[in-house]
Every structure is written in C-alpha cells, then in structure tokens.
Design an enzyme around this catalytic site. Sequence first.
Site, PDB file in Angstrom:
ATOM      1  N   GLU A   1       0.862  -1.178   0.000  1.00  8.86           N
ATOM      2  CA  GLU A   1       0.000   0.000   0.000  1.00  8.86           C
ATOM      3  C   GLU A   1       0.903   1.234   0.000  1.00  8.86           C
ATOM      4  OE1 GLU A   1      -3.674  -0.239   1.878  1.00  8.86           O
ATOM      5  OE2 GLU A   1      -3.693  -2.422   1.943  1.00  8.86           O
TER       6      GLU A   1
ATOM      7  N   LYS B   1       1.085   4.695  -5.169  1.00  6.03           N
ATOM      8  CA  LYS B   1       1.936   3.513  -5.322  1.00  6.03           C
ATOM      9  C   LYS B   1       3.037   3.721  -6.355  1.00  6.03           C
ATOM     10  CE  LYS B   1      -1.864   0.632  -3.777  1.00  6.03           C
ATOM     11  NZ  LYS B   1      -2.734  -0.516  -4.044  1.00  6.03           N
TER      12      LYS B   1
END
Length: 341
Positions: free
Chosen positions: A3, A52
């Site tokens: 994450e 990300k």
Amino acid sequence: MPEGHTVHRLARALGELFTGEALAVSSPQGRFAAGADLLDGRVLVASEAWGKQLFLGFADPTLVGPGTAGRPEDVRWLRVHLGLYGAWTFAGDGSTAVVHAIGAPRRRIGERETVPAGPGAAEPAPDDGWSPPRPRGAVRVRLVGSHAVADLTGPTACEVVTAEEKRAVEDRLGPDPVRDAAPGEDDPREDFVAGVRRSRSAVGLLLMNQDVVAGVGNIYRAESLFRARLDPMRPGRDVPAEVLRTLWDDLVVLMRDGTQTGAIVTTRPEDRDRPAPDVADGPDGRRRVRQNTDDAPDAVPAAEAFYVYHRDGLPCRVCGAPVLLKELAGRNLYWCGVCQA
Ligand SMILES: [Zn+2]
C-alpha cells in the site's frame, strides 16, 4: 500488493541512502539495460512517492554542484510501480546513514518488510572495504552508491521518463493522503470528496481507484470504511461530503502512521481486548497476516491490528456479529454488515 505507506517508506530510504551521490545503475537481469544506461553515473537528486508510484530523479553530474541542482527539466526520472510481486532489497556497509535508512544489514521491502537474522545475514564490515553482495534473483535495476546497494525485482512498471511525462502520470492520480500538498495545489481533501461524489460506483470500489485516491490498498480500504461505519456498497454520490471529509482525515492519520512505523494498525486500544484467534494458515490455505513489527516488543500484533481485514467469520470487535467477506472487482472486501449497515 504494497500500500502507499510502503512506497513512501521506500522513497525515504532510497533518498537517505543515495541523495547527492552519483550512482552506478545497471540491470543485472538485462531487461532494463537501455534504461539503466540513461541513468548510470547520474546523481540522485530526488526520491518521491505519489500513491503507489515511486519516482527517483537523476541529474547530470556536470550540472549538479553546491548550491545548484540543475534545471528541473533536465532531470531524468525512474518511475517504478511494484505491483503484486515487486520488491526492493537493500544492503549496505553498516555505516550510520545505512543503519538510519534501512535499520539492518539487509532488508527486503515489498509486500511486507523482512530482515533476515542469524549468521550469514550480515554484510562485510566497513573496514574490510565494502563491496555490494552479488545480485540475488532476477534484478531488474541495481543502484550502487558508496555505502549501499538497492536491488529492484519483479516490478510491474520500471521506466525512465521525462519531467513532463512524470507530471502527466501525477496529473492522472488522485490525491495521496501521505503527501503534503504543494503551495498552490488544490485542497487534496476536497479533490477526494469530489472524486467520490461524482461517481455512482460503490465507495468500496472508489477507494481502490488510484484516480480517486492514490495509495489506498485493500487493508486501508476495509479498515477506513469500518472506522467510518460506512457501507462499502453505498454509491459514491450518496455519501455525504462531511462523512467523506472525516474518512479522508482518518486516512491521513492512519497512512502517515503506517509510513512512520512500517505497519498498519487501525484498531483503537479499547477495541483490542476482545480475544480473537490469529488468522492462521488454515486448511483453506488462507494467508496468515503478518507485519514487519510482529517481533517488536511494544508493537500491536497483527492479530489485534485490524477491525475487519482478514477477519471474515470472526466476531466484529465492536458488535460481535461475524465479519463478512465478498469479492468485489476481483479483490476481497471485508466488512461488518451490522456496524456498516
Ligand atoms: Zn460490527
């Protein structure tokens, strides 16, 4: 898949290890040989994350010096997205900067952080004259500085882009709860609220859409919706703006905390006392939930860290009803049908 907090930790570690150094950049596996040639011998001048996406900025060494960083448009950027299988492995000579940045002689950061222990894990001491260990596995990119090496394996995306191309990637991404907004930038919270409320898709889907909010993955999605007592299937346009502002503020706190500690902990202390069995590798082959802080003395163990993630069938920590699981757009969604009705 890592994450966003993990990608921010990577950006910080790479920046602390290598900023200001001319790096030897190579592709031991060969698949990134042409890209590595474009960066080899350049100086790392920036290490950033947006959701990300990881961006490492490399400048021509003849244009970088004391008091000058060269022109921003001359910076070449390495863009990396780890995807499902990507990871960075770090090793170093044990000097202060290395210990500060990665905290261990050798560390792998991707899906979760691991620190090999025991004899053989340590690299040669600095006074032996440090040299980087041989690449392990299919290393797409290797960065070597004077005190450390970073190896990238298995990324979904790995390419050299211009400053303009980097901006185009960022323009498509939603706001990132871990990033500080630049001066003059739109209020990220209001961007997020508008992004959710302009869609009739389920809010549980929208939270995973990187164009709506960048960096949220399956754990932060499930946990932030639970903490907001929000039904994941509620259409985005029906969620009140005030509820979404609170959800954003919660993500900012949770994800910045994850960036600091390297672990996701979303339970409030008063909700951890209900004893719950660990989520084990059971006969159904379910993956045990682990975090890199599991062995730390004061850390919240993974079995106590979440309200609903990987807790399907176990009693909700707040109301006692069994936590629910269903597949939504190919990813498992966990929620409490009572607390989030
Ligand atoms: Zn509940």
